[in-house]
Design a protein around this motif. Structure first.
Motif, short mmCIF file in Angstrom:
data_model
loop_
_atom_site.label_atom_id
_atom_site.label_comp_id
_atom_site.label_asym_id
_atom_site.label_seq_id
_atom_site.Cartn_x
_atom_site.Cartn_y
_atom_site.Cartn_z
N HIS A 154 0.84 -1.20 0.00
CA HIS A 154 0.00 0.00 0.00
C HIS A 154 0.88 1.24 0.00
O HIS A 154 0.64 2.18 -0.77
CB HIS A 154 -0.92 0.03 1.21
CG HIS A 154 -1.94 -1.07 1.21
ND1 HIS A 154 -2.77 -1.25 2.27
CD2 HIS A 154 -2.26 -2.03 0.32
CE1 HIS A 154 -3.57 -2.28 2.03
NE2 HIS A 154 -3.26 -2.77 0.85
N GLN A 169 -6.46 -5.05 -6.22
CA GLN A 169 -6.77 -5.30 -4.81
C GLN A 169 -6.23 -4.20 -3.91
O GLN A 169 -6.90 -3.75 -2.98
CB GLN A 169 -6.18 -6.65 -4.38
CG GLN A 169 -6.86 -7.84 -4.99
CD GLN A 169 -6.11 -9.14 -4.72
OE1 GLN A 169 -4.93 -9.15 -4.37
NE2 GLN A 169 -6.80 -10.26 -4.88
N ARG A 180 -8.17 -0.88 -4.31
CA ARG A 180 -9.46 -0.97 -3.59
C ARG A 180 -9.25 -0.81 -2.08
O ARG A 180 -10.02 -0.13 -1.41
CB ARG A 180 -10.15 -2.30 -3.89
CG ARG A 180 -10.73 -2.32 -5.27
CD ARG A 180 -11.48 -3.59 -5.55
NE ARG A 180 -11.98 -3.57 -6.91
CZ ARG A 180 -12.34 -4.63 -7.58
NH1 ARG A 180 -12.28 -5.83 -7.03
NH2 ARG A 180 -12.79 -4.54 -8.82
N ALA A 181 -8.20 -1.44 -1.56
CA ALA A 181 -7.91 -1.32 -0.12
C ALA A 181 -7.56 0.12 0.24
O ALA A 181 -8.00 0.64 1.27
CB ALA A 181 -6.77 -2.26 0.26
N GLU A 206 -8.55 2.79 -1.32
CA GLU A 206 -9.79 3.57 -1.39
C GLU A 206 -10.61 3.36 -0.12
O GLU A 206 -11.12 4.32 0.46
CB GLU A 206 -10.60 3.14 -2.61
CG GLU A 206 -11.87 3.92 -2.81
CD GLU A 206 -12.67 3.48 -4.02
OE1 GLU A 206 -13.63 4.20 -4.36
OE2 GLU A 206 -12.36 2.43 -4.63
N ARG A 207 -10.68 2.13 0.34
CA ARG A 207 -11.42 1.82 1.56
C ARG A 207 -10.82 2.54 2.77
O ARG A 207 -11.53 2.99 3.67
CB ARG A 207 -11.41 0.31 1.80
CG ARG A 207 -12.17 -0.13 3.02
CD ARG A 207 -12.25 -1.65 3.09
NE ARG A 207 -13.05 -2.05 4.23
CZ ARG A 207 -12.55 -2.49 5.38
NH1 ARG A 207 -11.24 -2.61 5.53
NH2 ARG A 207 -13.35 -2.83 6.36
N GLU A 208 -9.49 2.67 2.80
CA GLU A 208 -8.80 3.31 3.92
C GLU A 208 -8.83 4.83 3.83
O GLU A 208 -8.30 5.53 4.69
CB GLU A 208 -7.35 2.81 3.98
CG GLU A 208 -7.28 1.33 4.34
CD GLU A 208 -5.90 0.73 4.16
OE1 GLU A 208 -4.97 1.43 3.74
OE2 GLU A 208 -5.76 -0.47 4.44
N GLY A 209 -9.41 5.36 2.75
CA GLY A 209 -9.53 6.80 2.62
C GLY A 209 -8.29 7.48 2.07
O GLY A 209 -8.14 8.70 2.18
N THR A 264 -9.20 8.29 -4.01
CA THR A 264 -10.56 8.23 -4.56
C THR A 264 -10.48 7.61 -5.94
O THR A 264 -9.46 7.73 -6.64
CB THR A 264 -11.22 9.62 -4.66
OG1 THR A 264 -10.41 10.44 -5.50
CG2 THR A 264 -11.38 10.25 -3.30
N ARG A 265 -11.54 6.95 -6.32
CA ARG A 265 -11.63 6.30 -7.63
C ARG A 265 -12.80 6.94 -8.36
O ARG A 265 -13.91 7.00 -7.84
CB ARG A 265 -11.89 4.81 -7.43
CG ARG A 265 -12.08 4.01 -8.68
CD ARG A 265 -12.36 2.55 -8.30
NE ARG A 265 -12.52 1.72 -9.45
CZ ARG A 265 -13.69 1.43 -10.02
NH1 ARG A 265 -14.82 1.92 -9.52
NH2 ARG A 265 -13.73 0.67 -11.08
#
Length: 116
Positions: free
Chosen positions: A5, A44, A47-48, A50-53, A56-57
């Protein structure tokens, strides 16, 4: 946060573009910057992140679909920290390598059997 990441955040926020806080990156561009990362792992990880802030997508309804990724303020802050760590590592690599050699030499001597 996984190492991959941080690696991807660093690729998305290149030092050559400091001060340009709204740089968007397309998937193919990120993939080129991250030679050796498979598309599956990159997807993957994005996406992770994006989830963690951290990014942005944005999906644009075109044919073929266009997707862009952009670091958030949190992601840019992390990118700055990663750059600081990278700079420190590069400035101190000689001392780090010397410490490793000294450690390995001591460890090798400690594990040799005692001869009588």
């Amino acid at each position: 946060m996984h190492t991959r990441h941080a690696f991807i955040v660093g690729a998305a926020d290149s030092p050559a573009e400091e001060g340009t806080s709204q740089i968007s990156r397309r998937f193919a561009e990120l993939r080129r910057r991250l030679d050796g990362v498979t598309p599956k792992v990159l997807t993957q990880t994005l996406r992770a992140l994006e989830r963690e802030g951290l990014l942005t997508r944005t999906l644009y309804p075109t044919v073929p679909p266009r997707v862009e990724y952009r670091l958030t303020g949190l992601g840019r802050e992390l990118g700055g920290l990663i750059q600081t760590l990278t700079d420190w590592s590069q400035a101190n690599i000689t001392a780090i390598r010397a410490a490793r050699r000294e450690f390995d030499e001591r460890a090798e001597q400690e594990t040799e059997p005692v001869r009588r």
